[in-house]
Design a protein around this motif. Structure first.
Motif, PDB file in Angstrom:
ATOM      1  N   THR A  10      15.834  10.480  21.042  1.00  0.00           N
ATOM      2  CA  THR A  10      16.927  10.692  21.984  1.00  0.00           C
ATOM      3  C   THR A  10      18.270  10.486  21.282  1.00  0.00           C
ATOM      4  O   THR A  10      18.342   9.916  20.188  1.00  0.00           O
ATOM      5  CB  THR A  10      16.828   9.719  23.173  1.00  0.00           C
ATOM      6  N   SER A  11      19.319  10.924  21.925  1.00  0.00           N
ATOM      7  CA  SER A  11      20.656  10.696  21.396  1.00  0.00           C
ATOM      8  C   SER A  11      20.899   9.206  21.224  1.00  0.00           C
ATOM      9  O   SER A  11      20.489   8.395  22.064  1.00  0.00           O
ATOM     10  CB  SER A  11      21.700  11.277  22.354  1.00  0.00           C
ATOM     11  N   LEU A  12      21.563   8.829  20.142  1.00  0.00           N
ATOM     12  CA  LEU A  12      21.822   7.413  19.891  1.00  0.00           C
ATOM     13  C   LEU A  12      22.770   6.814  20.918  1.00  0.00           C
ATOM     14  O   LEU A  12      22.866   5.589  21.037  1.00  0.00           O
ATOM     15  CB  LEU A  12      22.398   7.234  18.485  1.00  0.00           C
ATOM     16  N   ASP A  13      23.447   7.660  21.667  1.00  0.00           N
ATOM     17  CA  ASP A  13      24.373   7.180  22.694  1.00  0.00           C
ATOM     18  C   ASP A  13      23.754   7.240  24.095  1.00  0.00           C
ATOM     19  O   ASP A  13      24.404   6.855  25.063  1.00  0.00           O
ATOM     20  CB  ASP A  13      25.664   8.009  22.666  1.00  0.00           C
ATOM     21  N   HIS A  14      22.516   7.724  24.176  1.00  0.00           N
ATOM     22  CA  HIS A  14      21.843   7.774  25.484  1.00  0.00           C
ATOM     23  C   HIS A  14      21.556   6.355  25.952  1.00  0.00           C
ATOM     24  O   HIS A  14      20.991   5.545  25.231  1.00  0.00           O
ATOM     25  CB  HIS A  14      20.534   8.557  25.377  1.00  0.00           C
ATOM     26  N   ARG A  15      21.942   6.051  27.187  1.00  0.00           N
ATOM     27  CA  ARG A  15      21.811   4.697  27.697  1.00  0.00           C
ATOM     28  C   ARG A  15      20.602   4.592  28.622  1.00  0.00           C
ATOM     29  O   ARG A  15      20.258   5.529  29.338  1.00  0.00           O
ATOM     30  CB  ARG A  15      23.085   4.279  28.436  1.00  0.00           C
ATOM     31  N   ALA A  16      19.966   3.433  28.589  1.00  0.00           N
ATOM     32  CA  ALA A  16      18.804   3.188  29.441  1.00  0.00           C
ATOM     33  C   ALA A  16      18.691   1.694  29.704  1.00  0.00           C
ATOM     34  O   ALA A  16      19.217   0.872  28.946  1.00  0.00           O
ATOM     35  CB  ALA A  16      17.526   3.694  28.769  1.00  0.00           C
ATOM     36  N   GLY A  17      17.993   1.355  30.781  1.00  0.00           N
ATOM     37  CA  GLY A  17      17.732  -0.045  31.072  1.00  0.00           C
ATOM     38  C   GLY A  17      16.613  -0.569  30.188  1.00  0.00           C
ATOM     39  O   GLY A  17      15.664   0.148  29.884  1.00  0.00           O
ATOM     40  N   TRP A  18      16.744  -1.811  29.750  1.00  0.00           N
ATOM     41  CA  TRP A  18      15.706  -2.483  28.954  1.00  0.00           C
ATOM     42  C   TRP A  18      15.309  -3.747  29.702  1.00  0.00           C
ATOM     43  O   TRP A  18      16.166  -4.481  30.194  1.00  0.00           O
ATOM     44  CB  TRP A  18      16.234  -2.841  27.563  1.00  0.00           C
ATOM     45  N   ASN A  19      13.984  -4.012  29.775  1.00  0.00           N
ATOM     46  CA  ASN A  19      13.477  -5.076  30.639  1.00  0.00           C
ATOM     47  C   ASN A  19      12.516  -6.021  29.931  1.00  0.00           C
ATOM     48  O   ASN A  19      11.670  -5.584  29.145  1.00  0.00           O
ATOM     49  CB  ASN A  19      12.703  -4.463  31.820  1.00  0.00           C
ATOM     50  N   ASP A  20      12.612  -7.286  30.282  1.00  0.00           N
ATOM     51  CA  ASP A  20      11.608  -8.270  29.890  1.00  0.00           C
ATOM     52  C   ASP A  20      10.416  -8.112  30.847  1.00  0.00           C
ATOM     53  O   ASP A  20      10.594  -8.177  32.070  1.00  0.00           O
ATOM     54  CB  ASP A  20      12.196  -9.674  30.028  1.00  0.00           C
ATOM     55  N   PRO A  21       9.195  -7.907  30.331  1.00  0.00           N
ATOM     56  CA  PRO A  21       8.035  -7.780  31.227  1.00  0.00           C
ATOM     57  C   PRO A  21       7.881  -8.954  32.184  1.00  0.00           C
ATOM     58  O   PRO A  21       7.401  -8.780  33.313  1.00  0.00           O
ATOM     59  CB  PRO A  21       6.849  -7.706  30.248  1.00  0.00           C
ATOM     60  N   ARG A  22       8.283 -10.151  31.761  1.00  0.00           N
ATOM     61  CA  ARG A  22       8.186 -11.314  32.657  1.00  0.00           C
ATOM     62  C   ARG A  22       9.056 -11.124  33.891  1.00  0.00           C
ATOM     63  O   ARG A  22       8.665 -11.505  34.997  1.00  0.00           O
ATOM     64  CB  ARG A  22       8.583 -12.588  31.915  1.00  0.00           C
ATOM     65  N   ASP A  23      10.239 -10.556  33.720  1.00  0.00           N
ATOM     66  CA  ASP A  23      11.116 -10.314  34.864  1.00  0.00           C
ATOM     67  C   ASP A  23      10.481  -9.326  35.843  1.00  0.00           C
ATOM     68  O   ASP A  23      10.586  -9.481  37.062  1.00  0.00           O
ATOM     69  CB  ASP A  23      12.469  -9.774  34.398  1.00  0.00           C
ATOM     70  N   ILE A  24       9.819  -8.303  35.293  1.00  0.00           N
ATOM     71  CA  ILE A  24       9.145  -7.325  36.142  1.00  0.00           C
ATOM     72  C   ILE A  24       8.010  -7.998  36.911  1.00  0.00           C
ATOM     73  O   ILE A  24       7.814  -7.765  38.113  1.00  0.00           O
ATOM     74  CB  ILE A  24       8.606  -6.158  35.299  1.00  0.00           C
ATOM     75  N   GLY A  25       7.268  -8.860  36.211  1.00  0.00           N
ATOM     76  CA  GLY A  25       6.185  -9.588  36.867  1.00  0.00           C
ATOM     77  C   GLY A  25       6.683 -10.459  38.002  1.00  0.00           C
ATOM     78  O   GLY A  25       6.000 -10.611  39.028  1.00  0.00           O
TER      79      GLY A  25
END
Length: 291
Positions: free
Chosen positions: A166-181
């Motif tokens: 992907t483009s190096l400037d493409h933004r996305a959310g990053w998550n800790d699996p513990r938070d999702i749990g």
């Protein structure tokens, strides 16, 4: 006591769900292929049902009487057709919910599921449709990238790079699996929600790959350069790692789908924002690998 059924209880997300349910006083029912992977402490605090999630008869019988279900479809890198495998396991889940009239289901979907189609993320969207069609209460959790994905590129990081198609400037959310749990466990324990819902989970901030590389580099104390590679380079890297052709193709298509996700369209709210920062997670979990 509510009967709460949990799949993938040994995974990064499922294990956190199990821990929180036990701490809340529940005695969850765990569907697991190999109970030996569970600690004795967990086994003593839960009902254990050994079987395969692709076995519809097993899942329907094991979820009989369930008030709530956590359904996570594990990635199968040995499947002849990983996309079809996702849909098959989703069909099993919907059959169990329908057959047993399970009141509430928490489904781990993904950001990108809105791009319905014959690809990994789009198929999760089709599974959402199957679960909605049961008429029961369902929430589809849609996280972005998982921090733990970085464990798969440790050798890249040792070489000082972090690659993406992907483009190096493409933004996305990053998550800790513990938070999702934690979100999943809260939903499983609550009786206050209803209907068919989608809950985005975007971590504390939307990050570009340049920012991710900088945060990783700061944590492990070495310069990391974000590098955009072609789909063909990505494909060859996957095949070189020993993945079967269908799996490699599915992952290339996954990257293409991710490139089309627009965080600004998903929206960010108090409910979708989780606390653990990528930098803090990298310091705790990646940094020790580079000592």
């Amino acid at each position: 006591m509510k009967k709460i059924v949990v799949t993938t209880p040994t995974g990064n997300i499922g294990s956190r769900v199990v821990q929180l349910l036990i701490q809340a006083g529940a005695r969850p029912t765990l569907l697991v292929r190999d109970p030996g992977r569970l600690s004795e402490t967990v086994r003593s605090a839960c009902e254990i049902r050994q079987g395969d999630l692709s076995d519809q008869d097993f899942v329907i019988e094991a979820t009989r009487g369930a008030d709530a279900l956590f359904w996570l479809i594990p990635t199968n890198y040995s499947a002849a057709d990983p996309v079809a495998d996702v849909l098959r396991l989703g069909t099993v889940a919907a059959a169990a919910v329908q057959s047993n009239q399970i009141t509430r289901t928490v489904f781990l979907s993904s950001s990108g599921a809105e791009q319905r189609g014959n690809h990994l993320l789009g198929t999760l969207g089709l599974v959402e449709d199957l679960l909605n069609a049961t008429g029961q209460n369902v929430v589809h959790l849609r996280p972005g990238y998982l921090f733990t994905n970085l464990f798969t590129v440790v050798e890249e990081l040792r070489a000082g790079v972090l690659t993406t198609t992907t483009s190096l400037d493409h933004r996305a959310g990053w998550n800790d699996p513990r938070d999702i749990g934690e979100i999943a466990a809260a939903r499983l324990l609550s009786d206050s929600w209803s209907g068919q819902q989608v809950q985005p989970i975007g971590g504390p901030a939307d990050l570009s790959y340049r920012e991710v590389a900088a945060l990783v580099g700061e944590a492990i104390e070495r310069p990391i350069q974000a590098v955009q590679i072609s789909e063909d380079e990505h494909r060859q890297n996957l095949l070189g790692a020993g993945l079967p052709v269908p799996v490699a193709e599915a992952l290339v298509e996954l990257s293409r789908t991710i490139a089309n996700i627009k965080p600004e369209e998903l929206g960010r709210s108090y409910a979708s924002t989780t606390p653990t920062s990528l930098g803090a997670w990298c310091y705790a979990h990646l940094r020790p690998l580079f000592k």
